[in-house]
Design a protein around this motif. Sequence first.
Motif, PDB file in Angstrom:
ATOM      1  N   ILE A  71     -70.554  43.658 -58.975  1.00  0.00           N
ATOM      2  CA  ILE A  71     -70.433  43.280 -57.568  1.00  0.00           C
ATOM      3  C   ILE A  71     -71.659  42.498 -57.124  1.00  0.00           C
ATOM      4  CG2 ILE A  71     -70.353  44.193 -55.206  1.00  0.00           C
ATOM      5  CD1 ILE A  71     -68.498  46.394 -56.275  1.00  0.00           C
ATOM      6  N   ALA A  72     -72.828  42.924 -57.543  1.00  0.00           N
ATOM      7  CA  ALA A  72     -74.058  42.211 -57.187  1.00  0.00           C
ATOM      8  C   ALA A  72     -74.067  40.811 -57.789  1.00  0.00           C
ATOM      9  CB  ALA A  72     -75.279  43.005 -57.659  1.00  0.00           C
ATOM     10  N   THR A  73     -73.599  40.689 -59.028  1.00  0.00           N
ATOM     11  CA  THR A  73     -73.543  39.378 -59.685  1.00  0.00           C
ATOM     12  C   THR A  73     -72.565  38.454 -58.972  1.00  0.00           C
ATOM     13  OG1 THR A  73     -74.092  40.397 -61.807  1.00  0.00           O
ATOM     14  CG2 THR A  73     -73.097  38.200 -61.864  1.00  0.00           C
ATOM     15  N   ILE A  74     -71.391  39.005 -58.611  1.00  0.00           N
ATOM     16  CA  ILE A  74     -70.393  38.212 -57.887  1.00  0.00           C
ATOM     17  C   ILE A  74     -70.941  37.796 -56.519  1.00  0.00           C
ATOM     18  CG2 ILE A  74     -68.134  38.320 -56.748  1.00  0.00           C
ATOM     19  CD1 ILE A  74     -67.227  40.111 -59.103  1.00  0.00           C
ATOM     20  N   GLY A  75     -71.606  38.703 -55.804  1.00  0.00           N
ATOM     21  CA  GLY A  75     -72.199  38.397 -54.500  1.00  0.00           C
ATOM     22  C   GLY A  75     -73.262  37.318 -54.619  1.00  0.00           C
ATOM     23  N   ALA A  76     -74.087  37.430 -55.643  1.00  0.00           N
ATOM     24  CA  ALA A  76     -75.128  36.422 -55.849  1.00  0.00           C
ATOM     25  C   ALA A  76     -74.511  35.058 -56.170  1.00  0.00           C
ATOM     26  CB  ALA A  76     -76.074  36.853 -56.967  1.00  0.00           C
ATOM     27  N   ALA A  77     -73.444  35.054 -56.967  1.00  0.00           N
ATOM     28  CA  ALA A  77     -72.770  33.794 -57.302  1.00  0.00           C
ATOM     29  C   ALA A  77     -72.142  33.165 -56.060  1.00  0.00           C
ATOM     30  CB  ALA A  77     -71.710  34.038 -58.374  1.00  0.00           C
ATOM     31  N   LEU A  78     -71.522  33.983 -55.210  1.00  0.00           N
ATOM     32  CA  LEU A  78     -70.925  33.467 -53.974  1.00  0.00           C
ATOM     33  C   LEU A  78     -72.000  32.900 -53.042  1.00  0.00           C
ATOM     34  CD1 LEU A  78     -68.228  36.187 -53.191  1.00  0.00           C
ATOM     35  CD2 LEU A  78     -67.837  33.842 -53.942  1.00  0.00           C
TER      36      LEU A  78
ATOM     37  N   THR B 199     -74.964  31.775 -53.884  1.00  0.00           N
ATOM     38  CA  THR B 199     -75.495  30.560 -54.495  1.00  0.00           C
ATOM     39  C   THR B 199     -74.532  29.400 -54.298  1.00  0.00           C
ATOM     40  OG1 THR B 199     -76.707  31.864 -56.136  1.00  0.00           O
ATOM     41  CG2 THR B 199     -76.324  29.542 -56.651  1.00  0.00           C
ATOM     42  N   GLY B 200     -73.258  29.645 -54.495  1.00  0.00           N
ATOM     43  CA  GLY B 200     -72.242  28.601 -54.293  1.00  0.00           C
ATOM     44  C   GLY B 200     -72.207  28.115 -52.862  1.00  0.00           C
TER      45      GLY B 200
ATOM     46  N   GLN C 137     -75.330  25.993 -52.212  1.00  0.00           N
ATOM     47  CA  GLN C 137     -75.216  24.673 -52.840  1.00  0.00           C
ATOM     48  C   GLN C 137     -74.253  23.777 -52.059  1.00  0.00           C
ATOM     49  OE1 GLN C 137     -74.100  25.604 -56.865  1.00  0.00           O
ATOM     50  NE2 GLN C 137     -76.235  25.713 -57.561  1.00  0.00           N
ATOM     51  N   ARG C 138     -73.131  24.352 -51.634  1.00  0.00           N
ATOM     52  CA  ARG C 138     -72.161  23.571 -50.872  1.00  0.00           C
ATOM     53  C   ARG C 138     -72.762  23.112 -49.544  1.00  0.00           C
ATOM     54  NH1 ARG C 138     -68.012  27.115 -49.175  1.00  0.00           N
ATOM     55  NH2 ARG C 138     -68.911  27.009 -47.124  1.00  0.00           N
ATOM     56  N   GLU C 139     -73.468  24.007 -48.872  1.00  0.00           N
ATOM     57  CA  GLU C 139     -74.107  23.663 -47.600  1.00  0.00           C
ATOM     58  C   GLU C 139     -75.190  22.604 -47.814  1.00  0.00           C
ATOM     59  OE1 GLU C 139     -74.232  23.724 -43.565  1.00  0.00           O
ATOM     60  OE2 GLU C 139     -72.793  24.750 -44.844  1.00  0.00           O
ATOM     61  N   GLY C 140     -75.947  22.726 -48.873  1.00  0.00           N
ATOM     62  CA  GLY C 140     -76.965  21.728 -49.200  1.00  0.00           C
ATOM     63  C   GLY C 140     -76.340  20.373 -49.479  1.00  0.00           C
ATOM     64  N   ALA C 141     -75.216  20.370 -50.197  1.00  0.00           N
ATOM     65  CA  ALA C 141     -74.522  19.108 -50.484  1.00  0.00           C
ATOM     66  C   ALA C 141     -73.978  18.491 -49.193  1.00  0.00           C
ATOM     67  CB  ALA C 141     -73.391  19.342 -51.477  1.00  0.00           C
ATOM     68  N   ARG C 142     -73.469  19.314 -48.280  1.00  0.00           N
ATOM     69  CA  ARG C 142     -72.970  18.793 -47.002  1.00  0.00           C
ATOM     70  C   ARG C 142     -74.092  18.173 -46.186  1.00  0.00           C
ATOM     71  NH1 ARG C 142     -69.516  23.249 -44.147  1.00  0.00           N
ATOM     72  NH2 ARG C 142     -70.848  22.641 -42.428  1.00  0.00           N
ATOM     73  N   ILE C 143     -75.228  18.841 -46.152  1.00  0.00           N
ATOM     74  CA  ILE C 143     -76.370  18.312 -45.410  1.00  0.00           C
ATOM     75  C   ILE C 143     -76.823  16.991 -46.025  1.00  0.00           C
ATOM     76  CG2 ILE C 143     -78.830  18.698 -44.913  1.00  0.00           C
ATOM     77  CD1 ILE C 143     -78.087  21.690 -44.540  1.00  0.00           C
TER      78      ILE C 143
END
Length: 186
Positions: free
Chosen positions: A16-23, A25-26, A29-35
């Motif tokens: 669960i922690a790994t999945i949360g960290a992946a979400l 991070t994703g 990254q998506r927000e950074g790409a939008r900016i």
Amino acid sequence: MDAGLAAVLGALAGSIATIGAALATGWAQREGARITARSEHRRERREPRHAIYKEFISEASRMRDLTGLFSLDFDLAPTDHINEALVSRCLEVADTVRQKAIDAALAGPKEISENASKIEHLSHELAYTIGAYHRVLTEEWGPTDMNALRDDIRRKLLEESREFGQSLNDFVIRAQVALDDDGSRK
């Protein structure tokens, strides 16, 4: 607690922690790409906007130069300054301001569009008011009270020329803000 159950729960918590960290991070990254994309888009629009705003300000400044004397004390403006040539120049410049205002309005953003439209409207009002004042000074009007009419038009001309100058100053400030916007904020 049983050792097997603890191991299963530990593995589940780790997953669960790994999945949360992946979400997270994703999402980051998506927000950074939008900016970044928004910033690049704004940068690409900045140069054409700069040229459009500059042309609009230049033409509106011509109108302010022609009519600025009326925003001061009207007694300082000699009446021989108000002639057919001035009326023609004001109408010509107002038409040019209209063309440049359309360009500025299309370049946006909304605040710029609204202010450009206001300046365009005021430039024509000024030109027509100067024309009316010229007519009052040069034509015979019969039994009407010319002094009252002349004073009303002078007052209107004073108000319009001051409002025009203030609106142009507001446009310059808003244009600076629009050009400084790098798209990093929503």
